[in-house]
Design an enzyme around this catalytic site. Sequence first.
Site, PDB file in Angstrom:
ATOM      1  N   CYS A 159       0.873  -1.158   0.000  1.00 32.90           N
ATOM      2  CA  CYS A 159       0.000   0.000   0.000  1.00 32.90           C
ATOM      3  C   CYS A 159       0.919   1.218   0.000  1.00 32.90           C
ATOM      4  O   CYS A 159       2.132   1.079  -0.026  1.00 32.90           O
ATOM      5  CB  CYS A 159      -0.826   0.047   1.274  1.00 32.90           C
ATOM      6  SG  CYS A 159      -1.526  -1.539   1.728  1.00 32.90           S
ATOM      7  N   LYS A 197       3.356  -1.407  -8.081  1.00 34.63           N
ATOM      8  CA  LYS A 197       4.625  -0.906  -8.608  1.00 34.63           C
ATOM      9  C   LYS A 197       5.822  -1.499  -7.872  1.00 34.63           C
ATOM     10  O   LYS A 197       6.799  -1.888  -8.472  1.00 34.63           O
ATOM     11  CB  LYS A 197       4.641   0.624  -8.498  1.00 34.63           C
ATOM     12  CG  LYS A 197       5.894   1.270  -9.052  1.00 34.63           C
ATOM     13  CD  LYS A 197       5.946   1.158 -10.548  1.00 34.63           C
ATOM     14  CE  LYS A 197       7.246   1.646 -11.138  1.00 34.63           C
ATOM     15  NZ  LYS A 197       7.479   1.036 -12.456  1.00 34.63           N
TER      16      LYS A 197
HETATM   17  C1  F6R Z   1       7.470  -5.352 -14.494  1.00 32.93           C
HETATM   18  C2  F6R Z   1       7.823  -4.754 -13.219  1.00 32.93           C
HETATM   19  C3  F6R Z   1       8.229  -5.652 -12.112  1.00 32.93           C
HETATM   20  C4  F6R Z   1       9.445  -5.065 -11.386  1.00 32.93           C
HETATM   21  C5  F6R Z   1       9.793  -5.912 -10.173  1.00 32.93           C
HETATM   22  C6  F6R Z   1      11.030  -5.405  -9.456  1.00 32.93           C
HETATM   23  O1  F6R Z   1       7.073  -4.399 -15.420  1.00 32.93           O
HETATM   24  O2  F6R Z   1       7.771  -3.574 -13.067  1.00 32.93           O
HETATM   25  O3  F6R Z   1       8.513  -6.931 -12.581  1.00 32.93           O
HETATM   26  O4  F6R Z   1      10.513  -5.005 -12.274  1.00 32.93           O
HETATM   27  O5  F6R Z   1       8.715  -5.916  -9.279  1.00 32.93           O
HETATM   28  O6  F6R Z   1      10.898  -4.091  -9.026  1.00 32.93           O
HETATM   29  P1  F6R Z   1      12.147  -3.234  -8.592  1.00 32.93           P
HETATM   30  O7  F6R Z   1      12.984  -3.017  -9.782  1.00 32.93           O
HETATM   31  O8  F6R Z   1      11.570  -1.978  -8.027  1.00 32.93           O
HETATM   32  O9  F6R Z   1      12.877  -4.050  -7.563  1.00 32.93           O
END
Ligand code: F6R
Length: 606
Positions: A2, A601
């Site tokens: 969240c 995200k």
């Molecule tokens: C796909 C996507 C996710 C992130 C993953 C890692 O489009 O956005 O697969 O790449 O959750 O996130 P980070 O890079 O923030 O560790």
Amino acid sequence: MCRIFAGIIKEGDIAPILRIGLKRLEYGGYDSAGIATIYEGKIHVKKDKGKIDEIHQKLNLDELKGNIGIAHTRWATHGAPSKINAHPHLDCNGNIAIVHNGIIENFLELKQELEQLNHKFVSKTDTEVIAHLIEEYYKVFKNFKEAFIEAIKRLQGSYAISVISTYEPDKIFLAKNGAPLLLGKGKDFNFASSDAIAFIDKTKECIPLEDNEIAIISLEGYEIYKLGSGTKVNRKPIFLNWNLEQASKEGYDHYMLKEIMEQETSMRWSLNAQKIYLELISDYMDKADKVFLVGAGTSYHSCVVGSYYYSKLATVTTIPVIASEFIENYGSSIDINTTILFVSQSGETADVLNAVDFARKRACTILAICNVIGSTLTRVARAYVLQQSGPEIGVAATKTYTSQLIIHLLLALNLAKKRGKISQYEMDEIKEALNEIPFLAGKILREKSKEIKEVAKRIINKNHVFFLARGLNYGTALEGRLKLLEIAYIPSTAYPAGESKHGPISLIEEGVPIIFIAPKDETRKQIIGNMMEMKTRGAEIITLAEEDDEEIKSLSNIFIGMPKMNSIITPILYILPLQLLAYYSSVLKGLDPDKPRNLAKSVTVL
Ligand code: F6R
């Protein structure tokens, strides 16, 4: 998973500010939302299931009065999305309101304990237990700060917590462990949020909290304390150079499209990543026997491409590993001599931080590529380089992926120089190629959009799409496939083209689309062989290849011509049409590419 936002202002009502900030945080969860304020000595709450705009339309969140408040946008972990489970949550008497990001692992046992003391729970969430726990300790201490601290000390799990109370109506109480929480400092106001984007239009002075810290904000300023010892922490603000404009849609229909289209700029920034930190990280990598490259999702795919760069350019063996598998796979064999380069856009992904935590306990050298300054990853890494992509709001990673690839390439070049593995001629050639990247990106994005939209029309009703590539672009196939799958919900498979005959070929029949990523590099002849194998079995061949490659063109049902470029930069540029393909497929299917179902995200739970 969240996001939270809280604030106090000298004049006026806080609710409209919280609502607008919350909207910017929606990328972190959007199944329900709510705001609580204090007005005339009472707590007032509005919350419901749904996205913030929908809730606002229904309840008019801005009507809430009061200059102090907390807000939350939710992605359910405990308790289904519903009005009752939406935050903020209250204690029995409605004197304490709380918002929380994370998971309280011992909430069931705390709940039982509190129920025996006659506390009445209304929701199914783990969060509500915290409000009742503070209420219980307040009965004992008659001092809200002490009650808050004692309650927080009982929690096991991860949290970023923000609390308001009628007992201390001019203060916001905050606690952090394992989930991001930052303070935003101003003259006549103070804020706290999971992400500075919520308050960046009001202040750029930001103070990240560390794990096991609590903080109190008021109109007078902020205080930070260590949770265990109660020691006061003196932490100065850092200055964030992002502005709100960078974080808004700028006229595009979706953040995802805006973020795809702005890659000419983000790539330029990444090419200018701080040289001293690139140098430092490549020094560590140079001394290592082997290096693990660890990330999740798209960041992992950048590690796959990176492993080819480090090997091809610098003859350094690197092992790309999916973060959630790292401990099981390599936990027993890592030690003080192990070097790990963690890659994470957010720097807050739980699977990544879990692996980091484990590796730190084994005294490994922790290096990082990250996009978010002040994130947990940047705070625990021995050395890190910021990928300089700017904020990414769309749930799907796009510009942050190409930035990560650029950083890997710059690191590989540094390493190659250090190790004497590259001639001046090769160096000059690659430097020239690097300089061309932003221009080529702009050209591809401008010239290919229409064409890609037509390709999207051809694939959106297919049951399955294949992505095949060899060598450097195997990572491109993985990433192109992930984008299509997560944004357009089209089942897809990515394979190294050479491996496709060891199984996946059995799925090929008349009309099955296969996207081949086939630039002019040393793998070209073999990939042509793979195309023929698939064509004879009736597959619809869609290729991304150099525009004058007539042989590949003649084998293709759909040919997407790419400009001539040095093969080393093809992973950075050949992914662009595939990002657009996922975007247009999603839009043509009537979906919202910025908010794919069940995704957030930054995944801050294991
Ligand atoms: C796909 C996507 C996710 C992130 C993953 C890692 O489009 O956005 O697969 O790449 O959750 O996130 P980070 O890079 O923030 O560790």
